[in-house]
Design a protein around this motif. Structure first.
Motif, short mmCIF file in Angstrom:
data_model
loop_
_atom_site.label_atom_id
_atom_site.label_comp_id
_atom_site.label_asym_id
_atom_site.label_seq_id
_atom_site.Cartn_x
_atom_site.Cartn_y
_atom_site.Cartn_z
N CYS A 110 -18.15 -99.85 118.02
CA CYS A 110 -18.17 -98.40 118.20
C CYS A 110 -16.88 -97.76 117.71
O CYS A 110 -16.91 -96.73 117.02
CB CYS A 110 -18.39 -98.06 119.67
SG CYS A 110 -20.09 -98.17 120.20
N CYS A 143 -16.53 -95.29 114.59
CA CYS A 143 -15.97 -93.97 114.87
C CYS A 143 -14.80 -93.67 113.93
O CYS A 143 -14.64 -92.54 113.48
CB CYS A 143 -15.53 -93.90 116.33
SG CYS A 143 -15.11 -92.25 116.86
N TRP A 176 -17.97 -89.52 117.90
CA TRP A 176 -18.10 -90.47 119.01
C TRP A 176 -19.56 -90.75 119.34
O TRP A 176 -19.96 -91.91 119.54
CB TRP A 176 -17.39 -89.94 120.26
CG TRP A 176 -15.91 -90.05 120.18
CD1 TRP A 176 -15.04 -89.09 119.77
CD2 TRP A 176 -15.13 -91.20 120.49
NE1 TRP A 176 -13.76 -89.57 119.82
CE2 TRP A 176 -13.78 -90.87 120.27
CE3 TRP A 176 -15.44 -92.47 120.95
CZ2 TRP A 176 -12.75 -91.76 120.48
CZ3 TRP A 176 -14.40 -93.36 121.16
CH2 TRP A 176 -13.09 -93.01 120.92
#
Length: 118
Positions: free
Chosen positions: A22, A26, A65
Motif C-alpha cells: 500500500c 501510494c 491513499w
C-alpha cells in the motif's frame, strides 16, 4: 528487527505485506500528483492558486491513499485465505507475496495474474 526473535507470525507477515504494498503504491500515486502540480504550475501559472487550492490538494492526497489501499487489499485478502502446508519458513528479510504464494498448497495462478495486472 529490534528483538532477538527471528520469526514473524503469519498475520504479522500479511500485515507487513499489506503495508509494504500500500505504501509503495501510494508513493507512485503521490509522484503522479506532484507531476500534475508542476504541470499546472507551468502551463497555467496565473490560475495555479485557483486550481490547486488546499481543498483540491487534500482530495488528491486522500484519493492516493484510498486508491492504493483498494488496489492492494483484494490480492492480500486472497493470499490470506490460501491454505498453507509444509514448512512455513522463509529465509528472507520481509514477507513478500511471491514467497507466500510459493508456500501455498493450491493453485495461485489467478492471484499471480491479478498482482501482475495491478
Amino acid at each position: 528487527l529490534l528483538t532477538e526473535r527471528k520469526t514473524i507470525s503469519l498475520p504479522g507477515c500479511f500485515l507487513q505485506m499489506l503495508f509494504f504494498y500500500c505504501l509503495g503504491t501510494c508513493t507512485l500515486f503521490h509522484m503522479a500528483v506532484m507531476s500534475l502540480d508542476r504541470s499546472v504550475a507551468i502551463c497555467h501559472p496565473l490560475h495555479y492558486t485557483a486550481i490547486m487550492n488546499s481543498r483540491f490538494c487534500l482530495q488528491l492526497t486522500l484519493s492516493c491513499w484510498a486508491v492504493s489501499f483498494f488496489l492492494m487489499f483484494p490480492p492480500t485478502m486472497m493470499t490470506v485465505q490460501l491454505p498453507f502446508c509444509g514448512p512455513n519458513v522463509m529465509n528472507h528479510f520481509y514477507c513478500d507475496a511471491s514467497l507466500l504464494l510459493q508456500l501455498s498448497c493450491t493453485d495461485t495462478g489467478f492471484i499471480e495474474e491479478l498482482m501482475f495486472i495491478i
